[in-house]
Scaffold this motif. Structure first.
Motif, PDB file in Angstrom:
ATOM      1  N   MET A   1       0.843  -1.176   0.000  1.00 37.78           N
ATOM      2  CA  MET A   1       0.000   0.000   0.000  1.00 37.78           C
ATOM      3  C   MET A   1       0.890   1.242   0.000  1.00 37.78           C
ATOM      4  O   MET A   1       1.858   1.337   0.746  1.00 37.78           O
ATOM      5  N   ALA A   2       0.565   2.202  -0.824  1.00 34.73           N
ATOM      6  CA  ALA A   2       1.357   3.422  -0.945  1.00 34.73           C
ATOM      7  C   ALA A   2       1.070   4.376   0.206  1.00 34.73           C
ATOM      8  O   ALA A   2      -0.028   4.388   0.770  1.00 34.73           O
ATOM      9  N   ALA A   3       2.063   5.193   0.520  1.00 41.36           N
ATOM     10  CA  ALA A   3       1.906   6.199   1.574  1.00 41.36           C
ATOM     11  C   ALA A   3       1.102   7.378   1.042  1.00 41.36           C
ATOM     12  O   ALA A   3       1.051   7.619  -0.165  1.00 41.36           O
ATOM     13  N   LYS A   4       0.471   8.120   1.946  1.00 37.54           N
ATOM     14  CA  LYS A   4      -0.283   9.307   1.545  1.00 37.54           C
ATOM     15  C   LYS A   4       0.657  10.401   1.078  1.00 37.54           C
ATOM     16  O   LYS A   4       1.758  10.558   1.606  1.00 37.54           O
ATOM     17  N   SER A   5       0.203  11.157   0.112  1.00 33.20           N
ATOM     18  CA  SER A   5       0.993  12.268  -0.395  1.00 33.20           C
ATOM     19  C   SER A   5       1.058  13.373   0.659  1.00 33.20           C
ATOM     20  O   SER A   5       0.065  13.631   1.346  1.00 33.20           O
ATOM     21  N   PRO A   6       2.205  14.053   0.796  1.00 35.79           N
ATOM     22  CA  PRO A   6       2.302  15.138   1.787  1.00 35.79           C
ATOM     23  C   PRO A   6       1.570  16.403   1.350  1.00 35.79           C
ATOM     24  O   PRO A   6       1.404  17.330   2.122  1.00 35.79           O
ATOM     25  N   VAL A   7       1.080  16.441   0.099  1.00 42.33           N
ATOM     26  CA  VAL A   7       0.405  17.621  -0.434  1.00 42.33           C
ATOM     27  C   VAL A   7      -1.078  17.310  -0.613  1.00 42.33           C
ATOM     28  O   VAL A   7      -1.454  16.254  -1.108  1.00 42.33           O
ATOM     29  N   LEU A   8      -1.920  18.245  -0.215  1.00 39.74           N
ATOM     30  CA  LEU A   8      -3.370  18.090  -0.290  1.00 39.74           C
ATOM     31  C   LEU A   8      -3.942  19.217  -1.147  1.00 39.74           C
ATOM     32  O   LEU A   8      -3.566  20.372  -0.981  1.00 39.74           O
TER      33      LEU A   8
END
Length: 54
Positions: A1-8
């Protein structure tokens, strides 16, 4: 599973007519909501725009 992006990606909503006019990117770790005084084409003047969810 990929990590969440630090940018929203968030939208900026006009406080007078409540229309979403602009989209910005911000860090997930930011504590305060974004606020900008930007031009609203629907109100035809500069108004305060605050962050809202997409």
């Amino acid at each position: 599973m990929a990590a969440k992006s630090p940018v929203l990606t968030v939208s900026l909503k006009c406080t007078e007519c409540n229309r979403r006019n602009y989209y910005k990117e911000r860090k997930r770790t930011a504590k305060n909501k974004l606020e900008f005084k930007k031009y609203c084409p629907h109100c035809n003047k500069h108004t305060l725009h605050v962050e809202s969810k997409i």
